[in-house]
Design a protein around this motif. Structure first.
Motif, short mmCIF file in Angstrom:
data_model
loop_
_atom_site.label_atom_id
_atom_site.label_comp_id
_atom_site.label_asym_id
_atom_site.label_seq_id
_atom_site.Cartn_x
_atom_site.Cartn_y
_atom_site.Cartn_z
N ASN A 292 0.39 -1.35 0.01
CA ASN A 292 -0.31 0.61 0.32
C ASN A 292 0.99 1.02 0.06
OD1 ASN A 292 1.34 0.02 2.29
ND2 ASN A 292 -0.62 -0.73 3.62
N THR A 293 1.65 1.11 0.45
CA THR A 293 3.24 2.12 0.44
C THR A 293 3.76 2.45 -1.36
OG1 THR A 293 4.90 1.30 1.27
CG2 THR A 293 3.50 2.38 2.51
N GLY A 294 3.74 1.48 -2.47
CA GLY A 294 4.42 1.46 -3.83
C GLY A 294 5.24 0.27 -3.43
N PHE A 295 6.04 0.77 -4.92
CA PHE A 295 7.25 -0.37 -4.92
C PHE A 295 7.82 -0.42 -4.21
CE2 PHE A 295 4.41 0.21 -8.54
CZ PHE A 295 3.99 -1.80 -8.62
N THR A 296 9.00 -1.46 -3.86
CA THR A 296 10.49 -1.72 -3.18
C THR A 296 11.10 -2.50 -4.20
OG1 THR A 296 10.33 -2.72 -1.69
CG2 THR A 296 9.62 -0.57 -0.78
N VAL A 297 12.56 -2.63 -4.63
CA VAL A 297 13.08 -2.87 -5.58
C VAL A 297 14.19 -3.88 -4.92
CG1 VAL A 297 14.26 -2.96 -7.53
CG2 VAL A 297 12.15 -2.46 -7.28
N ALA A 298 14.48 -4.90 -4.93
CA ALA A 298 16.40 -5.34 -4.02
C ALA A 298 16.41 -6.50 -5.15
CB ALA A 298 15.58 -6.21 -2.92
N THR A 299 17.76 -6.91 -4.69
CA THR A 299 18.41 -8.28 -5.75
C THR A 299 17.66 -9.40 -4.18
OG1 THR A 299 20.15 -6.51 -6.61
CG2 THR A 299 20.69 -9.13 -6.14
N VAL A 300 18.00 -10.54 -5.37
CA VAL A 300 17.15 -11.11 -4.37
C VAL A 300 18.19 -12.68 -5.07
CG1 VAL A 300 15.40 -11.15 -4.10
CG2 VAL A 300 15.65 -11.85 -5.71
N ASN A 301 18.56 -13.75 -4.14
CA ASN A 301 18.74 -15.19 -4.76
C ASN A 301 17.38 -15.97 -5.31
OD1 ASN A 301 19.13 -18.28 -5.05
ND2 ASN A 301 20.90 -17.30 -3.68
N THR A 302 17.64 -16.23 -6.62
CA THR A 302 16.28 -16.19 -7.73
C THR A 302 16.35 -18.19 -7.64
OG1 THR A 302 17.31 -16.63 -9.50
CG2 THR A 302 17.14 -14.03 -9.69
N ASP A 303 17.07 -18.47 -7.60
CA ASP A 303 16.88 -19.64 -7.04
C ASP A 303 16.18 -20.39 -6.06
OD1 ASP A 303 18.23 -20.28 -9.69
OD2 ASP A 303 20.32 -20.63 -8.91
N ASP A 304 16.28 -19.51 -5.12
CA ASP A 304 15.49 -20.04 -3.80
C ASP A 304 14.36 -19.42 -4.32
OD1 ASP A 304 18.26 -20.47 -2.44
OD2 ASP A 304 18.35 -19.03 -0.66
N VAL A 305 13.85 -18.23 -4.66
CA VAL A 305 12.81 -17.59 -4.63
C VAL A 305 11.33 -18.64 -5.15
CG1 VAL A 305 11.65 -15.75 -5.79
CG2 VAL A 305 13.20 -15.80 -4.64
N VAL A 306 11.89 -19.54 -6.57
CA VAL A 306 10.72 -20.26 -7.60
C VAL A 306 12.25 -21.99 -7.05
CG1 VAL A 306 11.79 -18.88 -9.26
CG2 VAL A 306 13.03 -20.54 -9.32
N ALA A 307 12.22 -22.39 -5.95
CA ALA A 307 12.54 -23.87 -5.36
C ALA A 307 11.51 -24.26 -4.84
CB ALA A 307 13.28 -23.28 -4.19
N TRP A 308 10.21 -23.64 -4.85
CA TRP A 308 9.38 -24.72 -4.88
C TRP A 308 8.37 -24.59 -6.18
CZ3 TRP A 308 5.33 -23.53 -7.96
CH2 TRP A 308 5.17 -22.20 -8.55
N LYS A 309 9.35 -24.81 -7.41
CA LYS A 309 8.77 -24.79 -8.67
C LYS A 309 9.20 -26.50 -8.99
CE LYS A 309 10.00 -23.20 -12.39
NZ LYS A 309 11.22 -24.60 -13.13
N GLU A 310 10.55 -26.92 -8.43
CA GLU A 310 11.46 -27.48 -8.32
C GLU A 310 11.78 -28.75 -7.07
OE1 GLU A 310 13.83 -27.94 -10.81
OE2 GLU A 310 13.38 -26.24 -11.26
N GLY A 311 10.86 -28.21 -6.14
CA GLY A 311 10.50 -29.71 -5.43
C GLY A 311 10.76 -28.94 -4.15
N PHE A 312 11.41 -28.05 -3.02
CA PHE A 312 11.94 -27.73 -2.22
C PHE A 312 11.47 -26.29 -1.56
CE2 PHE A 312 14.89 -29.57 -4.92
CZ PHE A 312 15.74 -30.23 -3.64
#
Length: 385
Positions: A292-312
């Motif tokens: 509700n305050t707008g957007f914030t942007v940060a660098t992340v480990n993308t492998d960790d974010v999509v690990a659910w798709k790989e079964g983790f």
């Protein structure tokens, strides 16, 4: 070999299903263990001693035919692999191999199985089809598109080359909805070739065939997209008051109705995030968070974010509320906190563990930190200090 491949292979070994060749593969890759954290936390103990203990345990269990060498060069590269062998949490380090073996031999009556491939399709006429009860093959067709279940986990839409049904821009094509319940996961391939993976408790509404000047879908929950390129028709995802606009790219969006924010993580290409009041762009490796305050942007480990798709499950300094919310959705259980206010800011967790484990395995991993305990009553999990 990727982190997920190694962890899957190690867990296969724990279940006693590894072939001799797979055991040799484990041996040859142990030294390539990937990084869990950029810095070793000295409060966990001496890194080289712990490393030696883990590798020695692997050696004794796998019966390696040649000695394991431990280099004197200080490197954290081994640690990420060990995430499945050693689960790192805020309050300490523990080995879960022993209690996992014990649990396997003495299953709890409260054992709750992990999620599985399941979803239901709602056609434009309102008809619902339970996909896990449907045989593979064609299950429908409209707007010059064939709807087909091509495996236990994938629903596809392909253009029917035997028809001349060209949808004009002025015609609104039929829309379908794919819904994945709690305790499920599923994939669909849209008629333009875009691939979508849906996480638990998620749904997506989309045209059977895209027409007009854009390709628009509506998401609730979490999904990973691999968008087919088409510069003439931008692809847009609408979720919780925000739009993600792309031409062709790979990204993950998480925006459950109960969440206070929408997280968009870009793996490849470029995306533009839009709301009623402002917008921002992401480059690969960035995550945009909308609230509700707008957007914030940060660098992340993308492998960790999509690990659910790989079964983790991958927890990275994650609160107990967020951790249990993910567990609740995947195992389709109710989670209640005995004293939520006192726990909110006290415990954060980090580590990697397979989503294919029964729930008691995952909960015991969290309990082993000594900072949290659980009581299982049928399908209710009570979280206690």
């Amino acid at each position: 070999m990727s982190k997920q491949d190694f962890i899957s292979l190690y867990e296969k070994f724990l279940s006693g299903q590894c072939t001799d060749e797979e055991k040799q593969l484990l041996e040859s890759h142990y030294s390539e263990i990937k990084l869990m954290n950029n810095e070793w936390d000295n409060t966990l103990g001496d890194e080289e001693v712990i490393k030696a203990q883990i590798i020695a345990k692997m050696q004794s269990e796998l019966d390696f035919s040649k000695p394991i060498e431990i280099t004197q060069k200080r490197s954290n590269a081994w640690l990420k692999y060990a995430a499945s062998i050693v689960f790192l949490l805020s309050s300490g380090l523990f080995s879960w191999h022993y209690w996992e073996q014990k649990t396997r031999n003495n299953q709890s009556v409260n054992n709750i199985l992990p999620g599985k491939n399941q979803a239901y399709l709602t056609l434009s006429n309102g008809q619902s089809i339970i996909l896990n009860n449907t045989k593979n093959g064609q299950i429908g067709g409209t707007s010059g598109v064939i709807i087909k279940k091509i495996s236990d986990s994938i629903l596809s839409y392909t253009k029917n080359n035997n028809t001349n049904n060209n949808i004009k821009n002025t015609i609104v094509p039929d829309s379908n909805s794919l819904t994945v319940p709690r305790g499920g996961i599923y994939q669909t391939i849209l008629s333009d070739g875009t691939k979508v993976w849906l996480n638990s408790a998620s749904s997506i509404k989309y045209p059977v065939a895209f027409a007009g000047k854009e390709r628009r879908v509506v998401l609730s929950g979490e999904a990973y997209f691999e968008v087919a390129k088409n510069r003439k028709m931008p692809f847009k995802v609408t979720v919780n008051g925000m739009n993600v606009q792309v031409l062709g790219t790979h990204f993950n969006v998480m925006g459950y109705p109960e969440d206070k924010e929408v997280k968009t993580t870009l793996l490849e290409g470029s995306v533009k995030l839009q709301s009623a009041h402002n917008n921002t762009r992401l480059v690969p490796g960035q995550q945009g968070v909308f609230n509700n305050t707008g957007f914030t942007v940060a660098t992340v480990n993308t492998d960790d974010v999509v690990a659910w798709k790989e079964g983790f499950f991958v927890f990275d300094n994650e609160s107990i509320e967020s951790t249990m919310q993910k567990i609740s959705r995947w195992y389709n259980v109710e989670v209640v906190f005995e004293n939520k206010n006192s726990m909110s800011n006290q415990h954060s967790f980090g580590g990697t563990i397979s989503r294919h484990k029964n729930i008691d395995i995952v909960l015991k991993a969290l309990e082993a930190t000594g900072s949290v305990h659980f009581k299982i009553t049928e399908r209710r999990i009570t979280v206690m200090d």
